[in-house]
Structure formats: C-alpha cells, structure tokens
Design a protein around this motif. Structure first.
Motif, PDB file in Angstrom:
ATOM      1  N   HIS A  11     -31.410 -23.715 -58.175  1.00  0.00           N
ATOM      2  CA  HIS A  11     -32.184 -23.698 -59.418  1.00  0.00           C
ATOM      3  C   HIS A  11     -31.322 -23.088 -60.517  1.00  0.00           C
ATOM      4  N   ALA A  12     -31.417 -23.635 -61.730  1.00  0.00           N
ATOM      5  CA  ALA A  12     -30.647 -23.111 -62.860  1.00  0.00           C
ATOM      6  C   ALA A  12     -31.344 -23.475 -64.171  1.00  0.00           C
ATOM      7  N   THR A  13     -30.751 -23.013 -65.269  1.00  0.00           N
ATOM      8  CA  THR A  13     -31.343 -23.286 -66.589  1.00  0.00           C
ATOM      9  C   THR A  13     -30.951 -24.660 -67.118  1.00  0.00           C
ATOM     10  N   THR A  14     -29.818 -25.208 -66.653  1.00  0.00           N
ATOM     11  CA  THR A  14     -29.404 -26.550 -67.083  1.00  0.00           C
ATOM     12  C   THR A  14     -29.171 -27.417 -65.856  1.00  0.00           C
ATOM     13  N   VAL A  15     -29.217 -28.715 -66.049  1.00  0.00           N
ATOM     14  CA  VAL A  15     -28.980 -29.664 -64.959  1.00  0.00           C
ATOM     15  C   VAL A  15     -27.546 -29.528 -64.443  1.00  0.00           C
ATOM     16  N   ASP A  16     -26.599 -29.334 -65.360  1.00  0.00           N
ATOM     17  CA  ASP A  16     -25.192 -29.180 -64.964  1.00  0.00           C
ATOM     18  C   ASP A  16     -24.992 -27.955 -64.078  1.00  0.00           C
ATOM     19  N   ASP A  17     -25.604 -26.848 -64.445  1.00  0.00           N
ATOM     20  CA  ASP A  17     -25.477 -25.627 -63.641  1.00  0.00           C
ATOM     21  C   ASP A  17     -26.173 -25.773 -62.289  1.00  0.00           C
ATOM     22  N   ALA A  18     -27.309 -26.451 -62.274  1.00  0.00           N
ATOM     23  CA  ALA A  18     -28.018 -26.673 -61.018  1.00  0.00           C
ATOM     24  C   ALA A  18     -27.171 -27.524 -60.078  1.00  0.00           C
ATOM     25  N   TYR A  19     -26.552 -28.580 -60.628  1.00  0.00           N
ATOM     26  CA  TYR A  19     -25.682 -29.431 -59.802  1.00  0.00           C
ATOM     27  C   TYR A  19     -24.467 -28.660 -59.306  1.00  0.00           C
ATOM     28  N   ALA A  20     -23.809 -27.910 -60.199  1.00  0.00           N
ATOM     29  CA  ALA A  20     -22.599 -27.170 -59.816  1.00  0.00           C
ATOM     30  C   ALA A  20     -22.903 -26.158 -58.712  1.00  0.00           C
ATOM     31  N   GLY A  21     -24.032 -25.461 -58.816  1.00  0.00           N
ATOM     32  CA  GLY A  21     -24.402 -24.490 -57.790  1.00  0.00           C
ATOM     33  C   GLY A  21     -24.692 -25.156 -56.456  1.00  0.00           C
ATOM     34  N   ALA A  22     -25.402 -26.282 -56.494  1.00  0.00           N
ATOM     35  CA  ALA A  22     -25.717 -26.991 -55.248  1.00  0.00           C
ATOM     36  C   ALA A  22     -24.460 -27.593 -54.624  1.00  0.00           C
ATOM     37  N   ALA A  23     -23.547 -28.108 -55.444  1.00  0.00           N
ATOM     38  CA  ALA A  23     -22.301 -28.673 -54.925  1.00  0.00           C
ATOM     39  C   ALA A  23     -21.467 -27.597 -54.235  1.00  0.00           C
ATOM     40  N   HIS A  24     -21.418 -26.410 -54.830  1.00  0.00           N
ATOM     41  CA  HIS A  24     -20.687 -25.302 -54.219  1.00  0.00           C
ATOM     42  C   HIS A  24     -21.325 -24.910 -52.883  1.00  0.00           C
ATOM     43  N   LYS A  25     -22.650 -24.855 -52.854  1.00  0.00           N
ATOM     44  CA  LYS A  25     -23.347 -24.485 -51.622  1.00  0.00           C
ATOM     45  C   LYS A  25     -23.121 -25.505 -50.510  1.00  0.00           C
ATOM     46  N   VAL A  26     -23.239 -26.801 -50.835  1.00  0.00           N
ATOM     47  CA  VAL A  26     -23.101 -27.815 -49.787  1.00  0.00           C
ATOM     48  C   VAL A  26     -21.668 -27.849 -49.262  1.00  0.00           C
ATOM     49  N   LYS A  27     -20.690 -27.634 -50.128  1.00  0.00           N
ATOM     50  CA  LYS A  27     -19.297 -27.588 -49.663  1.00  0.00           C
ATOM     51  C   LYS A  27     -19.097 -26.416 -48.707  1.00  0.00           C
ATOM     52  N   SER A  28     -19.683 -25.285 -49.029  1.00  0.00           N
ATOM     53  CA  SER A  28     -19.567 -24.101 -48.188  1.00  0.00           C
ATOM     54  C   SER A  28     -20.233 -24.314 -46.829  1.00  0.00           C
ATOM     55  N   VAL A  29     -21.427 -24.897 -46.833  1.00  0.00           N
ATOM     56  CA  VAL A  29     -22.151 -25.144 -45.580  1.00  0.00           C
ATOM     57  C   VAL A  29     -21.402 -26.160 -44.721  1.00  0.00           C
TER      58      VAL A  29
END
Length: 132
Positions: free
Chosen positions: A73-91
C-alpha cells in the motif's frame, strides 16, 4: 514468463502504465525467467480518505510450486508498484535460493551425475598397497 497487468477503474495510466510495469518487472525478475510461468500485477485505488489508498498485488507462479503473492500500500500507484516489486523479488530470491542451494552449497538434487559411475565410492590413494 508471461506478465499480465490488471487495473481497476480508478487507476489511470492505460497502456503506458501497463507497458512500464511489464518491462520493469521483466528486468527485475529476469533471474527467475525460466522458473516462473506467469506473473500477475493488480493495481487498485480504494478511493478512500486514507493517504495510503493505492494498492499493488503481485502474484508470481513458479512452475510446479505454489503461487506467491505480495501486497504493498502507498500514496501513489508508482510507489505501490515499486514496493510490491521489491517484495516479490525478495520472496522469490529466498524461495529460489532454498530450492537450489542447501546451506550455501549446491543441492544434491541439482548436481551433475558422475562421469564414471563405476568409480563412485572408490578411494584413490597413491600410497595404498596394490593387491597382487
């Protein structure tokens, strides 16, 4: 690896957003290209009054394994995508490492077979006496 991008009716960006997400995610997850069959990205805007009302869910489907999903979850769509992309790469990095490495070394399941199967278990000792 097939990448699908889905947005709800509150997220604006169209084909440009989908193209950006596909190319960025393909480069981020390039290491897992042969291991993943499909990746789905869901971008949504809850339209609420909370500052973090944009959400990105990424679901990755490794071949012959259970799907992996992360949410950010984030304030912008770009930040929400960037955070989720980082998480999925880590997992995926963690899952991939566990599947292919065991305690920092190659797993026996992924080792190459011996070149000469008759020599498996035979000890070559140059000082050992030869039998007559």
């Amino acid at each position: 690896m097939q990448i699908e991008v889905n947005t709800d009716h509150n997220v604006h960006g169209g084909e440009g957003l989908a193209t950006y997400v596909k190319t960025d995610l393909a480069s981020t997850l390039a290491r897992f290209d042969g291991w993943l069959t499909r990746v789905e990205v869901h971008l949504s805007d809850n339209g609420g009054t909370k500052p973090e009302d944009k959400k990105c869910v990424i679901e990755a489907r490794p071949g012959s394994k259970q799907p992996v999903a992360v949410t950010h979850h984030a304030t912008t769509v770009d930040d929400a995508y960037a955070g989720a992309a980082h998480k999925v790469k880590s997992v995926l990095d963690s899952l991939y490492s566990r599947a292919h490495d065991h305690k920092g070394a190659e797993s026996i399941r992924h080792m190459a077979p011996p070149e000469n199967p008759e020599q498996v278990g035979v000890i070559d000792d140059p000082q050992a006496p030869t039998s007559p």
